[in-house]
Design an enzyme around this catalytic site. Structure first.
Site, PDB file in Angstrom:
ATOM      1  CB  CYS A  84      12.555   2.013   5.355  1.00  0.00           C
ATOM      2  SG  CYS A  84      14.282   1.212   5.238  1.00  0.00           S
ATOM      3  NE  ARG A 127      -0.555   7.386  -8.329  1.00  0.00           N
ATOM      4  CZ  ARG A 127      -1.611   8.180  -9.354  1.00  0.00           C
ATOM      5  NH1 ARG A 127      -0.683   8.828 -10.584  1.00  0.00           N
ATOM      6  NH2 ARG A 127      -2.534   8.500  -8.998  1.00  0.00           N
TER       7      ARG A 127
END
Length: 162
Positions: free
Chosen positions: A43, A70
Site C-alpha cells: 500500500c 530499500r
C-alpha cells in the site's frame, strides 16, 4: 480516491486509472484473492507512486528519481514501479546505491547519496531513524520531495523545503 481492487495483508492491487491505463492489476474475488496473475504492491509504495503521478504527470523517461529506503514495503517495490514507468531510479540505503533501469535491469553504482539527491527530479525518503535527514542544500530547485518517514518529524527539514 484511487481505483484499487482487492486487498490482501496490507497490499493493494492497482486497478485501471482514469483514461483506461492499467497498472497490470485486475479484478479480485470476494475473498481478496487475485483472479489474474498481475502484481500486488504494498500500500505505501503504491500510494507514493500515485503522489508522484499527481505532481509529475508527464512521461518520466529522462527523469531521475531517488528513493532513500530499500525495504520490501516501500523502497524496493517503489523503485521497481517507477523504473517500470521509464524513470531512472536510484535506490539508496546505508550500505549502497542501486540503479533500477529499463527492463528490470538493476546494477550497483558508486554514487553517494548526495550525488543521487542533487541529480534527482524526485526524492522520496522513508528512513525510520529519527536522526536521519536529507540536507536541504542537496535538493535541486524544482524537485518533487516526498517524506514517507513518520513518527519523528520526517527526513526533510520541512521549514526549508518547499
Amino acid at each position: 480516491c484511487f481505483p484499487f481492487t482487492g486487498m490482501r495483508g496490507g497490499a493493494l492491487r492497482a486497478g485501471p486509472r482514469a483514461g483506461g491505463d492499467d497498472d497490470g492489476g485486475g479484478a479480485s474475488s470476494d475473498d481478496g484473492r487475485s483472479s489474474d496473475a498481475g502484481p500486488i504492491y504494498p500500500c505505501t509504495a503504491l500510494a507514493v507512486l500515485r503522489i508522484v503521478e499527481l505532481f509529475r504527470p508527464a512521461d518520466w523517461s529522462g527523469d531521475t528519481m531517488t528513493v532513500v529506503n530499500r525495504s520490501e514495503v516501500l523502497g524496493l517495490p517503489l523503485a521497481a514501479m517507477l523504473s517500470g514507468r521509464g524513470a531512472r531510479v536510484l535506490s539508496a540505503d546505508d550500505r549502497s546505491v542501486l540503479e533500477f533501469g529499463p527492463g528490470g535491469r538493476v546494477r550497483r553504482t558508486d554514487l553517494s547519496l548526495e550525488e543521487c539527491v542533487r541529480g534527482s527530479d524526485v526524492v522520496v525518503s522513508g528512513v525510520p531513524d529519527p536522526d536521519f535527514r536529507v540536507p536541504t542544500e542537496w535538493i535541486r530547485e524544482g524537485s518533487t520531495v516526498i517524506n514517507v518517514a513518520s513518527g519523528h518529524g520526517g527526513n526533510f527539514d520541512e521549514g526549508t523545503v518547499g
